[in-house]
Structure formats: C-alpha cells, structure tokens
Design an enzyme around this catalytic site. Structure first.
Site, short mmCIF file in Angstrom:
data_model
loop_
_atom_site.label_atom_id
_atom_site.label_comp_id
_atom_site.label_asym_id
_atom_site.label_seq_id
_atom_site.Cartn_x
_atom_site.Cartn_y
_atom_site.Cartn_z
N GLY A 1 0.78 -1.24 0.00
CA GLY A 1 0.00 0.00 0.00
C GLY A 1 0.80 1.28 0.00
O GLY A 1 0.29 2.35 0.34
N ASN B 1 1.92 2.98 -2.63
CA ASN B 1 1.36 3.92 -3.63
C ASN B 1 0.04 4.52 -3.14
O ASN B 1 -0.22 5.70 -3.37
CB ASN B 1 1.16 3.22 -4.97
CG ASN B 1 2.45 3.17 -5.77
OD1 ASN B 1 2.90 4.18 -6.30
ND2 ASN B 1 3.06 1.99 -5.84
N ARG C 1 -14.79 -14.49 -11.01
CA ARG C 1 -14.14 -13.17 -11.00
C ARG C 1 -15.19 -12.06 -10.98
O ARG C 1 -15.09 -11.09 -10.23
CB ARG C 1 -13.25 -13.07 -12.24
CG ARG C 1 -12.28 -11.92 -12.23
CD ARG C 1 -11.35 -12.01 -13.42
NE ARG C 1 -10.47 -13.17 -13.36
CZ ARG C 1 -9.38 -13.26 -12.60
NH1 ARG C 1 -9.03 -12.25 -11.85
NH2 ARG C 1 -8.65 -14.35 -12.61
N ARG D 1 -4.98 -8.69 -9.01
CA ARG D 1 -6.09 -9.42 -9.62
C ARG D 1 -6.38 -8.85 -11.00
O ARG D 1 -6.39 -7.63 -11.17
CB ARG D 1 -7.37 -9.26 -8.79
CG ARG D 1 -7.25 -9.66 -7.37
CD ARG D 1 -7.98 -10.89 -7.00
NE ARG D 1 -9.22 -11.15 -7.68
CZ ARG D 1 -9.62 -12.36 -8.04
NH1 ARG D 1 -8.85 -13.40 -7.81
NH2 ARG D 1 -10.78 -12.55 -8.63
N ASN E 1 -3.97 2.27 -13.42
CA ASN E 1 -3.04 1.32 -12.79
C ASN E 1 -1.63 1.88 -12.90
O ASN E 1 -1.33 2.68 -13.79
CB ASN E 1 -3.09 -0.04 -13.52
CG ASN E 1 -2.18 -1.07 -12.86
OD1 ASN E 1 -2.11 -1.16 -11.63
ND2 ASN E 1 -1.47 -1.84 -13.66
N HIS F 1 2.41 0.58 -13.13
CA HIS F 1 3.20 -0.61 -13.42
C HIS F 1 4.69 -0.23 -13.36
O HIS F 1 5.09 0.78 -13.95
CB HIS F 1 2.85 -1.16 -14.80
CG HIS F 1 3.59 -2.43 -15.11
ND1 HIS F 1 3.27 -3.63 -14.50
CD2 HIS F 1 4.65 -2.68 -15.91
CE1 HIS F 1 4.09 -4.56 -14.93
NE2 HIS F 1 4.94 -4.02 -15.79
N SER G 1 5.08 3.27 -15.48
CA SER G 1 3.97 3.67 -16.36
C SER G 1 2.71 3.77 -15.54
O SER G 1 2.40 2.88 -14.74
CB SER G 1 3.74 2.61 -17.45
OG SER G 1 4.93 2.34 -18.17
N ASP H 1 -2.02 -4.95 -18.12
CA ASP H 1 -1.04 -3.87 -18.29
C ASP H 1 -1.03 -3.32 -19.72
O ASP H 1 0.04 -3.13 -20.32
CB ASP H 1 0.37 -4.38 -17.91
CG ASP H 1 0.44 -4.83 -16.45
OD1 ASP H 1 -0.29 -4.28 -15.62
OD2 ASP H 1 1.23 -5.75 -16.16
N GLU I 1 7.53 5.95 -8.65
CA GLU I 1 6.09 5.62 -8.65
C GLU I 1 5.32 6.59 -7.76
O GLU I 1 4.25 7.08 -8.13
CB GLU I 1 5.87 4.19 -8.13
CG GLU I 1 6.40 3.11 -9.04
CD GLU I 1 6.02 1.71 -8.54
OE1 GLU I 1 4.87 1.52 -8.10
OE2 GLU I 1 6.88 0.82 -8.58
C1 GRF Z 1 4.25 -1.36 -7.15
O1 GRF Z 1 5.55 -1.60 -7.60
C2 GRF Z 1 3.31 -1.18 -8.31
O2 GRF Z 1 3.90 -0.56 -9.41
C3 GRF Z 1 2.96 -2.60 -8.66
O3 GRF Z 1 2.86 -3.24 -7.41
C4 GRF Z 1 3.66 -2.56 -6.46
C5 GRF Z 1 2.76 -2.18 -5.34
O4 GRF Z 1 3.45 -1.59 -4.27
N1 GRF Z 1 1.76 -2.64 -9.46
P1 GRF Z 1 2.64 -0.87 -3.11
O5 GRF Z 1 1.64 -1.89 -2.59
O6 GRF Z 1 1.96 0.32 -3.68
O7 GRF Z 1 3.67 -0.52 -2.08
#
Ligand code: GRF
Length: 225
Positions: A15, A17, A68, A94, A110, A112, A139, A148, A177
């Site tokens: 978590g 991000n 799903r 997911r 999203n 990535h 990205s 993605d 990020e």
């Molecule tokens: C990040 O590297 C993000 O780019 C990828 O999964 C990771 C998640 O990290 N999709 P966090 O849970 O936000 O710390």
C-alpha cells in the site's frame, strides 16, 4: 466533494502507492480524496496504513466468490456506495472482469513498475534486470481488459545500474512511482485531455508538455470515454 474527486483504491499488499496518493490529496496536490481502500487480501499491510491515515477500508476476499465477476461486483458495490468516480489500482494483484472494466470504463488507472509495453505482468523489475535493459521506469495507464495494456497516461524513466538487483532497481523505481501516480491522477481529474486511438493527449492548461516548452502536434480525433 463530487464523485470525480472521490477515489477508490484497490490494493493487495503493502500500500505504499496508496499512501503516496493519500498524502498528495491531503497536501492538495491532487484535488481529490481517497473515499475507500479495498483489499482482496485480509492480511494486506496497506490496510493498516490506510487506517492510520484515517481512510475507510473494506476487505473483500476473492476466495469467497465463485467467479471473478461475482467478486468484482462486490467490490463495485462498495466503490459505488462511496461515490467513487475514479478507481486506482495500487498493487492490486487481480485481473479485472470485463464487467468491472465496462462498469468503470475510462475511470480505472493502474501503475506498473516498467516502461510498458516492456515487461508487463509479474516481477517487472526482475524481468528488466534479467533482460539487460539500461533504462526501465514507471507507467501509469488506463486499465482495459488486457493485462497492463490500456492507454498510457504518464511514464518516467529510471536508469538501470550495472550492479542493480531486482530489489535495488525496485526501490529506485518505487520512489518514482510515488511521484508519478499522484501527478497522473491530477492530470486525469483535471479533464483537459483526450484519447486519439491509444494516445493520451493533454489539451488544456495542465499540458505537461506545454510546461516543458513543447506543444503537442496534431489534433485529437476522439473524445475521452
Ligand atoms: C508497485 O511496484 C506497483 O507498481 C505494482 O505493485 C507494487 C505495489 O506496491 N503494481 P505498493 O503496494 O503500492 O507498495
């Protein structure tokens, strides 16, 4: 605050991000707030982070749904009840059902940890190191039904050092990020953009290319969804 300013964040793990988005909202760098954090994993560390930040959380274990789409409908019910106008995936492990993608068409983002379309899927940083690229990065993109794959909103390059391991590269990419995701959300919420095919084009005063001196060429041929 209206719906466009309410973000639902989907997580499965750490978590960080999510926290970067929450902090950027709190500091008014992004004109929004996180209305709810939803995790499919009851043990996700990001749930405790969200609670510490005073953000509502919901756990919806995917193992309790037969399909799903059934799981995604439960997630959407929470997001809709909270009035979320934007859904941000932040380490959400997911794939989304076609139903969910249609339900929030053009409103799911999203992040990535690679320069798409290079290295989609799991362990992007490991893929980059093993492939021997000299530059990787981050990205932020719209989500469509393929992994993605949707139109790219912002990217940022991160050099790969000769002594990088998956972990050291991942750590440097993560710093980027945390900067890039809030910036991309701000641009999307700003609304001054269109899609021309797959190309995300900023059209208004928020134009990041404008701020850097270069103007986009050509006119977009399709309004955003
Ligand atoms: C990040 O590297 C993000 O780019 C990828 O999964 C990771 C998640 O990290 N999709 P966090 O849970 O936000 O710390």
């Amino acid at each position: 605050m209206n719906e466009t300013g309410r973000i639902g964040v989907l997580i499965s793990g750490r978590g960080s991000n999510m926290e970067a988005i929450a902090v950027a909202c709190k500091q008014n760098q992004v004109p929004a707030r996180i209305a709810v954090v939803v995790s499919n994993e009851p043990g996700a560390a990001g749930l405790a982070r969200a609670k510490r930040l005073g953000i509502d959380t919901e756990v919806i274990p995917h193992r309790q749904s037969a399909t799903r789409e059934e799981h995604d409908r439960k997630v959407a019910a929470v997001l809709d009840a909270k009035g979320c106008g934007l859904v941000c995936l932040a380490g959400y492990m997911r794939l989304l059902s076609p139903w969910f993608v249609r339900h929030y068409e053009g409103r799911i983002l999203n992040i990535h940890p690679a320069l798409l379309p290079a290295f989609p899927g799991l362990h992007a940083q490991k893929q980059a190191v093993e492939h021997g690229v000299k530059v990787s990065g981050v990205s932020v993109h719209f989500v469509d039904e393929e992994l993605d794959h949707g139109p790219i909103i912002l990217q940022s390059a991160v050099p790969v050092a000769e002594d990088d391991t998956e972990d050291t590269l991942a750590a440097r990419i993560l710093v980027e990020e945390h900067r890039l995701y809030p910036e991309a959300i701000g641009i999307v919420l700003d609304g001054n953009w269109t899609l021309s095919g797959r190309r995300f084009l900023v059209t208004g005063p928020g134009d990041p290319r404008g701020r850097r001196g270069a103007r986009p060429s050509g006119s977009p041929d399709r309004e955003r969804p």
